[in-house]
Write a protein that holds these residues in place. Structure first.
Motif, PDB file in Angstrom:
ATOM      1  N   TYR A  51       0.778  -6.816   9.492  1.00  0.00           N
ATOM      2  CA  TYR A  51      -0.302  -6.995   8.515  1.00  0.00           C
ATOM      3  C   TYR A  51      -1.243  -5.796   8.532  1.00  0.00           C
ATOM      4  O   TYR A  51      -1.635  -5.283   7.478  1.00  0.00           O
ATOM      5  N   ARG A  54       0.412  -2.864   6.795  1.00  0.00           N
ATOM      6  CA  ARG A  54       0.450  -3.022   5.334  1.00  0.00           C
ATOM      7  C   ARG A  54      -0.927  -2.803   4.713  1.00  0.00           C
ATOM      8  O   ARG A  54      -1.045  -2.190   3.644  1.00  0.00           O
ATOM      9  N   THR A  58      -1.954   0.086   2.117  1.00  0.00           N
ATOM     10  CA  THR A  58      -2.490  -0.307   0.808  1.00  0.00           C
ATOM     11  C   THR A  58      -3.726   0.516   0.478  1.00  0.00           C
ATOM     12  O   THR A  58      -3.868   1.033  -0.635  1.00  0.00           O
ATOM     13  N   GLN A 111      -0.821  -5.009  -0.177  1.00  0.00           N
ATOM     14  CA  GLN A 111      -0.990  -6.173   0.688  1.00  0.00           C
ATOM     15  C   GLN A 111      -2.414  -6.681   0.529  1.00  0.00           C
ATOM     16  O   GLN A 111      -3.361  -6.056   0.999  1.00  0.00           O
TER      17      GLN A 111
END
Length: 289
Positions: A51, A54, A58, A111
């Protein structure tokens, strides 16, 4: 736990280009890094580390597309020491190199920031008991296999199928403590629980700490502690896997227990001849919050 996970997401966002000290944060929130990472992975559907990667990529994509800085400056700004390392991370998320995205404006895979919410449905009864166990041993045949979240794991199937029928009977005869009978043991799990990472899978039984262990068997020493035992019954392995997932989405958020490091044990109490249905128990090592 839901509020703690959301605070963790906020902390990640505040320190997106730095490594967050998850252990210190967990202790401040009265929990453990192990439990926090396992709950994040189970509820978010991805490891915390994935996470963070990502989200970094992003935000970095906006800098790349704007074109106001060279790629090395963008790489350093987002915590990477070289354009090569940044490029690998960028390509893994977006499927294209930073230079190509700067030229073409895409493709980009964003994300969004995750927010956790507890939805009370009550659709899955959780048949649970808490068990105090003295130290015991798990003995049997171990193999390193990749983690698969859904469906039958063919690597585990091959491992068990390679054992002769007489060996299953021999193992069952060794069992002398709870959980009784043949067990599927998952050990050395990454706290982030990412699919595809390796774990130790042992096909064996539980024995008392003083019971002699045959020299040809693998052994896992299990210290004394408490266990949450979840029972499931229905189509196999779907019902069992749904129950395992529900421990994170329903049981742990609403009960004063948390996971502690240790093996996860699966005992199959009964099953149809073709194994399409089964009654199982999932043993997870826990401690009070």
């Amino acid at each position: 736990m839901i509020s703690t996970l959301n605070r963790l997401v906020d902390l990640v966002e505040e320190h997106l280009v730095e490594d967050v000290d998850v252990d210190t944060f967990a202790k401040m929130c009265g929990t453990t890094e192990y439990h926090l990472r396992r709950m994040f992975s189970s509820l978010a559907g991805m490891p915390l580390s994935e996470y963070v990667r990502r989200r970094r990529m992003t935000v970095a994509a906006s800098d790349v597309v704007r074109g106001e800085s060279d790629l090395l400056s963008i790489a350093v700004r987002h915590g990477y020491g070289s354009t090569e390392a940044f490029g690998r991370a960028f390509r893994a998320v977006h499927g294209a190199a930073p230079g190509d995205v700067r030229r073409d404006g895409g493709p980009l895979r964003s994300q969004p920031q995750i927010r956790f919410r507890l939805t009370v449905e009550g659709g899955l009864p959780m048949h649970t008991r808490i068990v105090d166990r003295q130290a015991f041993r798990l003995v049997g045949h171990a193999a390193r296999v990749p983690l698969i979240h859904h469906g039958v794991n063919p690597h585990i199937q091959r491992h068990i199928a390679a054992l002769p029928a007489a060996e299953h009977l021999r193992l069952k005869a060794l069992s002398d403590t709870e959980p009784a009978g043949l067990l599927a043991v998952s050990d050395d799990l990454d706290p982030d629980f990412p699919e595809g990472t390796e774990l130790t899978q042992l096909h064996g039984v539980a024995i008392g700490g003083d019971t002699p262990v045959p020299a040809d068997l693998d052994t896992i020493e299990v210290p004394a502690g408490r266990w949450a035992v979840f029972r499931s019954s229905g189509p196999y392995p779907q019902t069992f896997q749904t129950t395992w997932a529900a421990t994170a989405t329903e049981w742990f958020p609403s009960n004063p227990w948390r996971l502690r490091p240790g093996p996860a044990l699966t005992a199959i109490l009964a099953h149809a001849a073709d194994f399409r249905t089964a009654t199982c128990e999932l043993w997870l090592p826990v401690e009070p919050v």
